[in-house]
Design a protein around this motif. Structure first.
Motif, PDB file in Angstrom:
ATOM      1  N   GLY B 150      59.334  51.381  71.782  1.00  0.00           N
ATOM      2  CA  GLY B 150      60.276  50.602  72.595  1.00  0.00           C
ATOM      3  C   GLY B 150      60.581  49.249  72.000  1.00  0.00           C
ATOM      4  N   THR B 151      59.542  48.505  71.637  1.00  0.00           N
ATOM      5  CA  THR B 151      59.801  47.146  71.149  1.00  0.00           C
ATOM      6  C   THR B 151      60.391  47.159  69.743  1.00  0.00           C
ATOM      7  OG1 THR B 151      57.499  46.979  70.461  1.00  0.00           O
ATOM      8  CG2 THR B 151      58.054  45.977  72.541  1.00  0.00           C
ATOM      9  N   VAL B 152      59.818  47.943  68.859  1.00  0.00           N
ATOM     10  CA  VAL B 152      60.275  47.907  67.464  1.00  0.00           C
ATOM     11  C   VAL B 152      61.692  48.457  67.343  1.00  0.00           C
ATOM     12  CG1 VAL B 152      59.887  48.780  65.127  1.00  0.00           C
ATOM     13  CG2 VAL B 152      57.961  47.980  66.481  1.00  0.00           C
ATOM     14  N   ILE B 153      61.911  49.652  67.876  1.00  0.00           N
ATOM     15  CA  ILE B 153      63.221  50.285  67.682  1.00  0.00           C
ATOM     16  C   ILE B 153      64.322  49.512  68.399  1.00  0.00           C
ATOM     17  CG2 ILE B 153      64.563  52.385  68.086  1.00  0.00           C
ATOM     18  CD1 ILE B 153      62.174  53.965  67.358  1.00  0.00           C
ATOM     19  N   THR B 154      64.026  49.061  69.621  1.00  0.00           N
ATOM     20  CA  THR B 154      65.052  48.321  70.357  1.00  0.00           C
ATOM     21  C   THR B 154      65.364  47.006  69.658  1.00  0.00           C
ATOM     22  OG1 THR B 154      64.130  49.252  72.361  1.00  0.00           O
ATOM     23  CG2 THR B 154      65.710  47.484  72.644  1.00  0.00           C
ATOM     24  N   GLY B 231      62.733  45.566  77.506  1.00  0.00           N
ATOM     25  CA  GLY B 231      62.999  44.136  77.705  1.00  0.00           C
ATOM     26  C   GLY B 231      62.338  43.313  76.613  1.00  0.00           C
ATOM     27  N   LEU B 232      61.095  43.678  76.277  1.00  0.00           N
ATOM     28  CA  LEU B 232      60.392  42.973  75.204  1.00  0.00           C
ATOM     29  C   LEU B 232      61.152  43.127  73.888  1.00  0.00           C
ATOM     30  CD1 LEU B 232      56.565  43.740  75.650  1.00  0.00           C
ATOM     31  CD2 LEU B 232      57.655  41.498  75.596  1.00  0.00           C
ATOM     32  N   GLY B 233      61.619  44.341  73.637  1.00  0.00           N
ATOM     33  CA  GLY B 233      62.374  44.615  72.405  1.00  0.00           C
ATOM     34  C   GLY B 233      63.623  43.755  72.323  1.00  0.00           C
ATOM     35  N   VAL B 234      64.374  43.698  73.415  1.00  0.00           N
ATOM     36  CA  VAL B 234      65.608  42.900  73.406  1.00  0.00           C
ATOM     37  C   VAL B 234      65.258  41.414  73.286  1.00  0.00           C
ATOM     38  CG1 VAL B 234      67.681  42.272  74.701  1.00  0.00           C
ATOM     39  CG2 VAL B 234      66.872  44.622  74.739  1.00  0.00           C
ATOM     40  N   ALA B 235      64.203  40.993  73.997  1.00  0.00           N
ATOM     41  CA  ALA B 235      63.792  39.581  73.924  1.00  0.00           C
ATOM     42  C   ALA B 235      63.424  39.221  72.487  1.00  0.00           C
ATOM     43  CB  ALA B 235      62.622  39.318  74.863  1.00  0.00           C
ATOM     44  N   ILE B 236      62.696  40.099  71.820  1.00  0.00           N
ATOM     45  CA  ILE B 236      62.323  39.851  70.417  1.00  0.00           C
ATOM     46  C   ILE B 236      63.588  39.744  69.563  1.00  0.00           C
ATOM     47  CG2 ILE B 236      61.298  40.959  68.373  1.00  0.00           C
ATOM     48  CD1 ILE B 236      59.096  42.024  70.247  1.00  0.00           C
ATOM     49  N   SER B 237      64.539  40.640  69.820  1.00  0.00           N
ATOM     50  CA  SER B 237      65.759  40.651  69.003  1.00  0.00           C
ATOM     51  C   SER B 237      66.551  39.355  69.155  1.00  0.00           C
ATOM     52  CB  SER B 237      66.648  41.835  69.377  1.00  0.00           C
ATOM     53  OG  SER B 237      67.276  41.582  70.608  1.00  0.00           O
ATOM     54  N   GLY B 244      63.416  42.360  59.611  1.00  0.00           N
ATOM     55  CA  GLY B 244      62.044  42.087  59.170  1.00  0.00           C
ATOM     56  C   GLY B 244      61.331  41.180  60.162  1.00  0.00           C
ATOM     57  N   GLU B 245      62.032  40.129  60.591  1.00  0.00           N
ATOM     58  CA  GLU B 245      61.440  39.204  61.564  1.00  0.00           C
ATOM     59  C   GLU B 245      61.136  39.909  62.874  1.00  0.00           C
ATOM     60  OE1 GLU B 245      63.185  34.783  60.478  1.00  0.00           O
ATOM     61  OE2 GLU B 245      63.536  35.623  62.463  1.00  0.00           O
ATOM     62  N   ALA B 246      62.055  40.791  63.271  1.00  0.00           N
ATOM     63  CA  ALA B 246      61.869  41.508  64.541  1.00  0.00           C
ATOM     64  C   ALA B 246      60.624  42.398  64.469  1.00  0.00           C
ATOM     65  CB  ALA B 246      63.107  42.348  64.849  1.00  0.00           C
ATOM     66  N   ILE B 247      60.466  43.093  63.348  1.00  0.00           N
ATOM     67  CA  ILE B 247      59.300  43.974  63.196  1.00  0.00           C
ATOM     68  C   ILE B 247      58.018  43.140  63.186  1.00  0.00           C
ATOM     69  CG2 ILE B 247      58.133  45.570  61.607  1.00  0.00           C
ATOM     70  CD1 ILE B 247      60.950  46.545  60.810  1.00  0.00           C
ATOM     71  N   GLN B 248      58.061  42.019  62.471  1.00  0.00           N
ATOM     72  CA  GLN B 248      56.905  41.118  62.402  1.00  0.00           C
ATOM     73  C   GLN B 248      56.493  40.663  63.813  1.00  0.00           C
ATOM     74  OE1 GLN B 248      57.513  37.375  60.332  1.00  0.00           O
ATOM     75  NE2 GLN B 248      56.666  38.284  58.487  1.00  0.00           N
ATOM     76  N   LEU B 249      57.490  40.218  64.582  1.00  0.00           N
ATOM     77  CA  LEU B 249      57.199  39.730  65.937  1.00  0.00           C
ATOM     78  C   LEU B 249      56.667  40.852  66.827  1.00  0.00           C
ATOM     79  CD1 LEU B 249      59.890  37.272  67.307  1.00  0.00           C
ATOM     80  CD2 LEU B 249      57.425  37.088  67.484  1.00  0.00           C
ATOM     81  N   ALA B 250      57.281  42.035  66.687  1.00  0.00           N
ATOM     82  CA  ALA B 250      56.854  43.176  67.510  1.00  0.00           C
ATOM     83  C   ALA B 250      55.398  43.522  67.225  1.00  0.00           C
ATOM     84  CB  ALA B 250      57.760  44.379  67.247  1.00  0.00           C
ATOM     85  N   ILE B 251      55.035  43.478  65.949  1.00  0.00           N
ATOM     86  CA  ILE B 251      53.640  43.792  65.593  1.00  0.00           C
ATOM     87  C   ILE B 251      52.703  42.703  66.125  1.00  0.00           C
ATOM     88  CG2 ILE B 251      52.045  43.993  63.627  1.00  0.00           C
ATOM     89  CD1 ILE B 251      54.329  45.485  62.185  1.00  0.00           C
ATOM     90  N   MET B 252      53.167  41.444  66.050  1.00  0.00           N
ATOM     91  CA  MET B 252      52.341  40.350  66.574  1.00  0.00           C
ATOM     92  C   MET B 252      52.118  40.489  68.075  1.00  0.00           C
ATOM     93  SD  MET B 252      53.775  37.137  64.373  1.00  0.00           S
ATOM     94  CE  MET B 252      52.745  35.818  64.934  1.00  0.00           C
ATOM     95  N   MET B 253      53.078  41.103  68.766  1.00  0.00           N
ATOM     96  CA  MET B 253      52.914  41.301  70.208  1.00  0.00           C
ATOM     97  C   MET B 253      52.077  42.543  70.498  1.00  0.00           C
ATOM     98  SD  MET B 253      56.445  40.208  71.945  1.00  0.00           S
ATOM     99  CE  MET B 253      55.596  39.624  73.373  1.00  0.00           C
ATOM    100  N   LEU B 254      52.082  43.464  69.537  1.00  0.00           N
ATOM    101  CA  LEU B 254      51.395  44.747  69.751  1.00  0.00           C
ATOM    102  C   LEU B 254      49.876  44.608  69.628  1.00  0.00           C
ATOM    103  CD1 LEU B 254      52.818  47.480  70.197  1.00  0.00           C
ATOM    104  CD2 LEU B 254      52.298  48.025  67.834  1.00  0.00           C
ATOM    105  N   LEU B 255      49.473  43.821  68.656  1.00  0.00           N
ATOM    106  CA  LEU B 255      48.044  43.741  68.333  1.00  0.00           C
ATOM    107  C   LEU B 255      47.181  43.279  69.512  1.00  0.00           C
ATOM    108  CD1 LEU B 255      46.508  44.429  65.749  1.00  0.00           C
ATOM    109  CD2 LEU B 255      46.324  41.982  65.325  1.00  0.00           C
TER     110      LEU B 255
END
Lengths: 282, 347
Positions: B150-154, B231-237, B244-255
């Motif tokens: 959800g977060t990464v793909i969105t 919502g998290l995905g869109v907020a990250i975007s 690249g930044e979006a994936i980085q942030l998504a991973i930082m939220m995932l861990l």
């Protein structure tokens, strides 16, 4: 009918004023060229006209009214980066645009091309621009806004694109084209020249050039002259065996050369359109 | 080579997010592993029922934190207490002997309880009698996978629009911001629903995970959680300039969600401060709900708290993301209409 009316519009980003009290009008059936170097404020002005940026001050009217979402059906826009989906085919991009604008896809525009079913990312920039132009015009907009439409395309594609822009204006649409290609200025009916956020000249290409002169310097020591003028911060270019100096009066140039004992014949000559544009941008 | 190294450091210094990832992440991992990643259980919430409840409660080892003593309640009541996650262990104290009912959905707590069963007490593990790890991990993994997808793909999908300049094109089309938003998110929502169904069925089929609860509660949790992750995905975007930044942030939220949601390490074993971080993470509440639905057949009333928290998170996160996304599509009107009258996006 006046399609775009921009009155004393200003846009400020923090302490930087990107557009400063600019006024522009574009009437139906005419092509207005928005000319200026990179950073002159052209794209910011276009974004405000399209509603992508709110002006910090001033007024914008489209079709005689404040801009509304409904009016967007009457506008076609080709952004500098084209706004096409790179991972969709040309035909799919056109279909998307047509559906959003609620029109039938133009069957002979773009989709009959050999590249219709190729992904946009695989097409040449010229073909991409052709698709973007078709996408922006297939709903027959009354206002066409093109941001650097010929950037990076071959002379042949550029000529083809200008033919289509002219056809469109002749059919009654108002066209606003931004470009930094001075050689395209002649394509416009009227020019608005911007520099550092201001309008520095306006009128037909002939009017913009009219009365503008450059100092022609004829000398055997053209190489030394060029160097001297450069050290005095004057913009000069070699044309044949003479120099054409864009900045400074004839007396200034004479004084600069005399200081270095360079004998030269100086005279004021009419500026070309290119030179007028460069001089306006200084 | 020296020029290359200097250039690389200069670039790195200006890439604040990568620096945060390089410096912040090790600190985060240290804190998490130090304060949160504990398998040893020092306190087990316990309820004691049955006629001898008072006497037995007084003799239980200290690890059993007796929160409730109910002499009139029966074994069935005790089972219900465990089903509703009101306690982790229930001791049924009768004149005929004592039974210790243990909630098997938290493996570390159950194992700890089994190691410290009081004398003359018969232990019985409920909801996961064999303490099968897959039974408790699969419901949690569903949440983790949905969170990741959800977060990464969105976020990547929305950022791609901005990178390609097509977001600007959408903003000048005769589309309302809500049309763009729903049109953009609906496919990801449907993909999320598809994933939810496929992962759940695969989990049940491959790992024989029991599903004893209500399908409707499962659906309700799944849908609300999907809103949170989208919502998290869109907020990250909206705060990322590139994919690249979006994936980085998504991973930082995932861990932190993996570490602090109770999915692996029991929340009860974490230091109070770290546990409260866990309470702020959506996966924590989804895991609690899913384990209840899958393994215990917990009713909606008992899951009202995790569901309610997820609903609040969905409203806050999704609402924030929509407002930010809308701002990208339709800039605010100027404050003073007489100074600037480009009524952007006005009807």
């Amino acid at each position: 009918m006046t399609t775009i009316v921009v009155r004393d519009v200003t846009r400020v980003f923090g302490e930087f004023t990107a557009v400063d009290r600019v006024s522009v009008e574009v009437r139906s059936g005419e092509i207005v060229g928005l000319l200026g170097a990179n950073g002159a404020g052209k794209t910011t002005l276009i974004k405000m006209i399209l509603g992508l940026l709110a002006p910090s001050a001033g007024q914008i009217r489209l079709f005689g009214e404040l801009p509304t979402r409904q009016q967007r059906r009457r506008i076609g826009y080709v952004p500098q980066n084209l706004g096409l989906y790179l991972d969709l085919t040309a035909a799919e991009n056109l279909e998307f645009h047509a559906e959003v604008f609620g029109v039938e896809r133009v069957p002979t525009a773009g989709t009959d091309q050999p590249f219709a079913h190729e992904l946009i990312r695989t097409l040449s920039l010229g073909d991409q621009r052709r698709v973007a132009f078709t996408a922006a015009t297939q709903h027959h907009p009354e206002l066409l806004v093109l941001d650097e439409p010929t950037s990076g395309v071959s002379p042949l594609s550029r000529s083809d694109l200008w033919d289509r822009i002219h056809e469109y204006a002749e059919a009654g649409a108002a066209v606003l084209v931004s470009t930094h290609h001075i050689d395209e200025a002649d394509q416009a009916d009227r020019l608005v020249v911007m520099a550092r956020g201001h309008v520095v000249a306006r009128g037909t290409p002939r009017e913009v050039v009219a009365g503008r002169t450059v100092v022609e310097v004829i000398t055997d020591r053209w190489n030394d002259a060029l160097e001297v003028l450069d050290t005095h911060g004057r913009r000069a270019a070699l044309a044949g065996r003479s120099l054409r100096v864009l900045s400074g009066s004839i007396d200034d140039v004479r004084r600069d050369l005399a200081a270095d004992h360079i004998a030269a014949e100086l005279r004021l000559v009419p500026a070309t359109l290119d030179e007028a544009m460069v001089a306006l941008s200084l | 080579m020296k020029a290359m190294i200097v250039k690389e450091f200069r670039q790195l210094r200006r890439d604040r997010r990568t620096v945060a990832l390089l410096v912040g992440l090790p600190i985060l991992l240290l804190v998490v592993f130090g304060y949160a990643a504990k398998f040893d259980v020092t306190s087990i919430d316990t309820t004691v029922v049955g006629p001898n409840a008072r006497a037995v409660a007084a003799t239980l080892p200290r690890v059993y934190k007796v929160a409730n003593v109910a002499p009139r309640d029966t074994a069935a009541d005790a089972t219900e207490v465990l089903r509703n996650s009101d306690a982790q262990v229930a001791v049924v104290a009768t004149p005929n002997g004592n039974r210790m009912l243990i909630d098997g959905t938290d493996i570390f707590i159950a194992q700890s309880a089994l190691r410290q069963v009081p004398a003359q007490t018969i232990p019985e593990v409920l909801f996961n009698p064999t303490l099968n790890t897959a039974y408790v991990m699969v419901p949690a993994l569903i949440g983790l996978i949905l969170l990741f997808v959800g977060t990464v793909i969105t976020s990547v999908g929305v950022v791609r629009e901005r990178e390609q300049g097509t977001l600007e094109q959408l903003a000048v089309m005769p589309l309302r911001p809500i049309d763009v938003t729903i049109g953009k998110i609906a496919p990801y929502f449907l993909v999320g629903v598809f994933d939810l169904v496929v992962i759940t069925l695969a989990g049940i089929w491959l790992f024989n995970v029991p599903f004893v609860g209500s399908i409707w509660i499962f659906c309700a949790f799944g849908l609300v959680f999907l809103f949170v992750v989208l919502g998290l995905g869109v907020a990250i975007s909206t705060v990322s300039r590139s994919q690249g930044e979006a994936i980085q942030l998504a991973i930082m939220m995932l861990l932190p969600q993996v570490m602090l949601s109770g999915m692996i390490f029991p929340l009860a074993s974490m230091a109070t401060g770290v546990r409260w971080i866990g309470y702020l993470l959506p996966l924590t509440w989804f895991v609690e709900g899913m384990r209840g639905v899958f393994l215990k057949g917990t009713g909606f009333a008992a899951l009202a708290l995790p569901f309610g928290v997820l609903v609040v998170m969905a409203i806050v996160v999704f609402g924030f993301a929509m407002l930010r996304f809308r701002r990208d599509l339709a800039p605010k009107h100027s404050a003073s209409p007489d100074r600037a009258t480009a009524a952007v996006g006005a009807e």
